[in-house]
Design a protein around this motif. Structure first.
Motif, short mmCIF file in Angstrom:
data_model
loop_
_atom_site.label_atom_id
_atom_site.label_comp_id
_atom_site.label_asym_id
_atom_site.label_seq_id
_atom_site.Cartn_x
_atom_site.Cartn_y
_atom_site.Cartn_z
N ASN A 42 -61.04 -66.93 -57.82
CA ASN A 42 -62.40 -66.89 -57.68
C ASN A 42 -62.92 -65.57 -57.23
N HIS A 43 -62.09 -64.61 -57.37
CA HIS A 43 -62.45 -63.17 -57.07
C HIS A 43 -62.98 -62.49 -58.39
N SER A 44 -63.67 -61.69 -58.50
CA SER A 44 -64.22 -61.24 -60.09
C SER A 44 -63.32 -60.22 -60.42
N LEU A 45 -62.15 -59.85 -59.75
CA LEU A 45 -61.38 -58.88 -60.12
C LEU A 45 -60.03 -59.62 -60.47
N TYR A 46 -60.02 -60.74 -60.65
CA TYR A 46 -58.82 -61.63 -61.11
C TYR A 46 -58.74 -61.64 -62.45
N ARG A 47 -57.35 -61.20 -62.91
CA ARG A 47 -56.99 -60.89 -64.35
C ARG A 47 -57.53 -59.64 -64.83
N ARG A 48 -58.03 -58.86 -64.25
CA ARG A 48 -58.84 -57.54 -64.65
C ARG A 48 -57.89 -56.42 -64.55
N HIS A 49 -57.57 -55.64 -65.46
CA HIS A 49 -56.93 -54.28 -65.50
C HIS A 49 -57.45 -53.19 -65.05
N ASP A 50 -58.86 -53.20 -65.39
CA ASP A 50 -60.07 -52.17 -65.13
C ASP A 50 -60.36 -52.50 -63.68
N VAL A 51 -60.03 -51.39 -62.78
CA VAL A 51 -60.42 -51.73 -61.34
C VAL A 51 -61.78 -51.14 -61.30
N ASP A 52 -62.86 -51.78 -60.44
CA ASP A 52 -64.05 -51.20 -59.95
C ASP A 52 -63.76 -51.03 -58.47
N PRO A 53 -63.52 -49.62 -58.14
CA PRO A 53 -63.31 -49.14 -56.75
C PRO A 53 -64.48 -49.55 -55.70
N ASP A 54 -65.90 -49.57 -56.30
CA ASP A 54 -66.73 -50.21 -55.43
C ASP A 54 -66.62 -51.70 -55.20
N LEU A 55 -66.07 -52.36 -55.83
CA LEU A 55 -65.89 -53.82 -55.77
C LEU A 55 -64.78 -54.03 -54.83
N VAL A 56 -63.67 -53.06 -54.65
CA VAL A 56 -62.63 -53.27 -54.00
C VAL A 56 -63.12 -52.90 -52.70
N SER A 57 -63.75 -51.79 -52.57
CA SER A 57 -63.99 -51.48 -51.13
C SER A 57 -64.95 -52.59 -50.57
N ALA A 58 -65.81 -53.24 -51.42
CA ALA A 58 -66.94 -54.15 -50.77
C ALA A 58 -66.41 -55.49 -50.59
N SER A 59 -64.97 -55.85 -50.86
CA SER A 59 -64.48 -57.29 -50.73
C SER A 59 -63.97 -57.42 -49.17
N ASP A 60 -64.23 -58.75 -48.87
CA ASP A 60 -63.84 -59.24 -47.58
C ASP A 60 -62.42 -59.09 -47.73
N LEU A 89 -50.37 -51.51 -43.11
CA LEU A 89 -51.38 -52.07 -44.05
C LEU A 89 -52.79 -51.81 -43.59
N ALA A 90 -53.04 -51.92 -42.31
CA ALA A 90 -54.38 -51.44 -41.89
C ALA A 90 -54.84 -49.93 -42.24
N VAL A 91 -53.89 -49.06 -41.97
CA VAL A 91 -54.19 -47.72 -42.33
C VAL A 91 -54.12 -47.64 -43.77
N TYR A 92 -53.34 -48.24 -44.39
CA TYR A 92 -53.51 -48.09 -46.13
C TYR A 92 -54.91 -48.39 -46.43
N ARG A 93 -55.26 -49.59 -45.88
CA ARG A 93 -56.65 -50.08 -46.45
C ARG A 93 -57.73 -49.06 -46.14
N VAL A 94 -57.51 -48.37 -44.99
CA VAL A 94 -58.80 -47.31 -44.53
C VAL A 94 -58.78 -46.23 -45.49
N ARG A 95 -57.42 -45.79 -45.56
CA ARG A 95 -57.14 -44.39 -46.25
C ARG A 95 -57.76 -44.48 -47.81
N TYR A 96 -57.31 -45.59 -48.43
CA TYR A 96 -57.68 -45.80 -49.82
C TYR A 96 -59.11 -46.59 -50.02
N GLY A 97 -59.68 -46.94 -48.96
CA GLY A 97 -60.81 -47.61 -49.28
C GLY A 97 -60.89 -49.15 -49.70
#
Length: 316
Positions: A184-202, A218-226
């Motif tokens: 159901n996520h718009s990044l499913y099966r996509r090899h090109d990653v939109d950083p803005d979409l990743v950072s805006a995802s719940d 894991l929490a530190v990892y998410r914060v560090r890499y947006g």
């Protein structure tokens, strides 16, 4: 011939000690009452009766239901743990003498850990000692350590080690996690990653996936890499987490081995960051009086490099 018995040993109600043990573990009268499934006044009354019987102040009361365990209370708590562990080990008496190694061994593990390699070693042990059975319990990291301190578990596997004098930890191979989404996520099966979409995802994760939790890496990892915006749901087990990711428009971190095994519809998002690594430890009680089955298992796990050596260090 009769022997004098200590009046305290005869008259003291074990339930008072058990209630006090839970009070200390929960750090709350209210939480202890909920765990014991009794009323809050009953827990307070049990604490008061124990203090009167021992003629000791076990806690210093604060505002509301807050308190600080006194030095005497800490000593009584340690003794209560010993008694509790001894009662639990009564189940093993009678199954040891003159027989092949047998009995049930309790293994406590963090619910978010992948345990395939450890399970294979356990199965090797079972092949040598077929009369031994296992109880494998998935809990939080805190409860792994508590089960060992209460001496109701023989060995534990977790992702965080809190200081405890009796527990001996061994660092195991860290587990690699990844960032995943479902169909159901718009990044499913996509090899090109939109950083803005990743950072805006719940985000969804385990209950211990927070800054102060056992999965703080894991929490530190998410914060560090947006990666991800807000945490909207938390799960206690891997199956629940996989289902949350697969059926929602969210992302989440879980071990790659678990994703391969359980997440048929999961997609690992190729984020531009190194994969997060989560530490893994084994825990054993260095002072535990072990049954023959427990001792044999600990030796087997030590030979496999999975637990620390419990032999005392040389004083030479």
């Amino acid at each position: 011939m009769s022997f004098p018995l200590d009046r305290l040993a005869v008259q003291l109600d074990w339930n008072l000690l058990r209630t006090f043990m839970v009070i200390v573990q929960e750090r709350s009268i209210t939480a202890a009452a909920q765990r014991l499934n009794v009323s809050q006044p009953s827990v307070s009354a049990a604490l008061r009766r124990l203090e009167e019987r021992l003629e000791l102040r076990l806690v210093d009361r604060g505002a509301g239901q807050t308190f600080i365990v006194t030095r005497a209370g800490e000593a009584v708590y340690r003794e209560a743990l010993e008694i509790y562990g001894g009662v639990v080990r009564l189940n093993e008496i009678g199954s040891e003498a003159g027989r092949a190694i047998s009995g049930n061994i309790v293994i406590q593990r963090s619910s978010h850990l992948e345990m395939d390699d450890i399970m294979r070693v356990l199965e090797e042990f079972r092949a040598k000692h077929p009369a031994v059975t296992f109880s494998v319990r998935s809990t939080s990291c805190h409860e792994v350590a508590q089960a060992l301190l209460q001496r109701v578990s023989s060995v534990g596997f977790c992702t965080r080690v809190d200081p405890a004098q009796r527990l001996r930890a061994l660092t195991l191979t860290p587990q690699e996690f990844g960032v995943y989404c479902g169909p159901n996520h718009s990044l499913y099966r996509r090899h090109d990653v939109d950083p803005d979409l990743v950072s805006a995802s719940d985000v969804v994760g385990f209950e211990e996936d927070q800054m102060a939790g056992a999965l703080s890496a894991l929490a530190v990892y998410r914060v560090r890499y947006g990666i991800g915006a807000r945490m909207i749901a938390a799960a206690t087990g891997i199956v629940d987490l996989v289902q949350l990711i697969e059926n929602s428009t969210v992302i989440g971190c879980l071990s790659r081995a678990h994703a391969i095994k359980y997440g048929i519809r999961l997609w690992q998002i190729p984020v531009a960051a190194p994969p997060p690594l989560v530490d893994m430890f084994s825990l054993v009680d260095a002072e535990r009086h072990m049954t023959p089955a427990e001792a044999a298992l600990i030796d087997h796990l030590h030979q496999a490099g999975l637990v620390a050596d419990l032999r005392p260090s040389s004083t030479v």
